[in-house]
Design a protein around this motif. Structure first.
Motif, PDB file in Angstrom:
ATOM      1  N   SER A 306      92.777  42.061  50.239  1.00  0.00           N
ATOM      2  CA  SER A 306      92.446  41.691  48.860  1.00  0.00           C
ATOM      3  C   SER A 306      93.627  40.987  48.192  1.00  0.00           C
ATOM      4  N   ILE A 307      94.853  41.404  48.516  1.00  0.00           N
ATOM      5  CA  ILE A 307      96.035  40.724  47.977  1.00  0.00           C
ATOM      6  C   ILE A 307      96.099  39.301  48.517  1.00  0.00           C
ATOM      7  N   SER A 310      93.517  37.280  46.650  1.00  0.00           N
ATOM      8  CA  SER A 310      93.832  37.036  45.239  1.00  0.00           C
ATOM      9  C   SER A 310      94.994  36.074  45.072  1.00  0.00           C
ATOM     10  N   GLU A 311      95.931  36.102  46.002  1.00  0.00           N
ATOM     11  CA  GLU A 311      97.095  35.211  45.917  1.00  0.00           C
ATOM     12  C   GLU A 311      96.838  33.866  46.591  1.00  0.00           C
ATOM     13  N   GLN A 312      95.629  33.707  47.147  1.00  0.00           N
ATOM     14  CA  GLN A 312      95.248  32.462  47.818  1.00  0.00           C
ATOM     15  C   GLN A 312      96.232  32.091  48.922  1.00  0.00           C
TER      16      GLN A 312
END
Length: 349
Positions: A306-307, A310-312
């Motif tokens: 998920s990180i 979210s950080e692409q």
């Protein structure tokens, strides 16, 4: 660029020794300073070693993405003498000694002292494309580490004389080959980022940093960084392999073990070391099916995907080659390294 910028930021705040419960009491860890004439600074060196019970429990390499590995900070060193492994980390995400705790700690638990310098400018808040691409400085860091280790009051009486090897992963694998006698071809290094076909992630970061490899002073790049005290070298997915002077490989005199992560034919060209192994007279070569270059990173935490989303972050840092878990791949690499270094450094020659 997300991979080189965001992940280094994630690493920076979490790469120090963190308190932990349940650490193994058989492995100690401590910090040593290694004066470097080349760098003009003292290098920060992390040392793992066989230990007696004691010290404070810590976890090294624990980040928002990755699971750390426990050891005992400043524990008493076990009696006896042990071979020394100089460990060289990669750049970017794997750009700290602590990121390689997953392999350093078990090697220390199996009877080796493992000493890993932090290569300046390769990660964290002081990351620098120019410093990262000065590949010829990295083997000098290992030499400085060896000098400091041999003089360290805590360690020197526990080093087995003449039993010294080098281990490197990714860019650290290039370093291990260099200290064994491989030299960089300055022209190949200057041309390395003229195309994205070799290493798109690294070269995008180099360009965004404003670095022109052709404008760098590459005169010292082709020097011989061999350290005659090193008797064995092991390189895991060494990178970049395509900047090495092919003629220098034939001059490597010590045994070398090379491991690529992945199936032949699917290994990225910049880490494919099959040709290098053939050029070195006393080299072994192996591959690990179901692995990828990202398999050399520590195991990912459950929340890591998920990180990454979210950080692409564009690189699949938690993905392996399929068919094996990262834990299984690590166990295989640890066993391969243990067997190789036992054979090279613990048997009478």
């Amino acid at each position: 660029m997300k991979f080189w910028i965001t992940l280094c930021t994630i690493m920076a705040s979490t790469m120090l020794m963190q308190p932990s419960a349940g650490a193994s009491d058989s492995v100690g860890v401590r910090r040593v300073s290694a004066p470097s004439r080349e760098r003009g600074i003292d290098l920060d060196v992390t040392v793992w070693y066989p230990a007696l019970p004691g010290g404070d429990t810590v976890t090294l390499g624990d980040t928002a993405l990755f699971v750390g590995t426990s050891a005992m900070r400043d524990a008493p060193i076990a009696g006896g003498k042990f071979p020394l492994i100089l460990l060289s980390h990669g750049a970017g995400l794997a750009g700290t000694p602590q990121a390689l705790s997953w392999i350093a700690t078990p090697l220390a638990g199996r009877g080796f002292i493992v000493a890993a310098p932090t290569h300046p400018g390769n990660t964290g808040p002081d990351r620098s494309a120019a410093e990262t691409m000065k590949l010829w400085l990295r083997p000098a860091d290992l030499t400085a580490t060896l000098d400091a280790t041999e003089k360290d009051v805590f360690l020197r009486d526990h080093l087995e004389h003449g039993k010294i090897g080098a281990l490197g992963l990714s860019m650290g694998g290039n370093t291990a080959l260099a200290i064994a006698g491989a030299r960089i071809d300055p022209k190949l290094l200057a041309d390395y980022c003229d195309t994205d076909l070799l290493n798109a992630s690294l070269c995008e970061w180099v360009r965004q940093s404003g670095l022109d490899l052709h404008a760098m002073d590459l005169q010292p790049a082709g020097r011989d960084n061999r350290d005659e005290r090193i008797h064995f070298a092991m390189a895991i997915d060494p990178a970049p392999t395509d900047v090495l002077d092919a003629k220098s490989l034939a001059g490597i005199r010590i045994p070398v073990a090379i491991v690529n992560l992945g199936l032949p034919g699917k290994i990225p060209v910049t880490v494919d070391a099959s040709g290098i192994a053939k050029a070195i007279s006393n080299a072994s070569y192996a591959t690990i099916e179901g692995a990828s270059h990202y398999s050399m990173f520590a195991e990912c935490k459950p929340g890591a995907p998920s990180i990454i989303a979210s950080e692409q972050i564009g690189d699949p840092v938690c993905d392996d080659g399929g068919g094996r878990s990262r834990g299984e791949i690590h166990a295989r690499l640890i066993d391969m390294a243990t067997v190789a270094f036992n054979r090279a450094l613990k048997t009478d020659r």
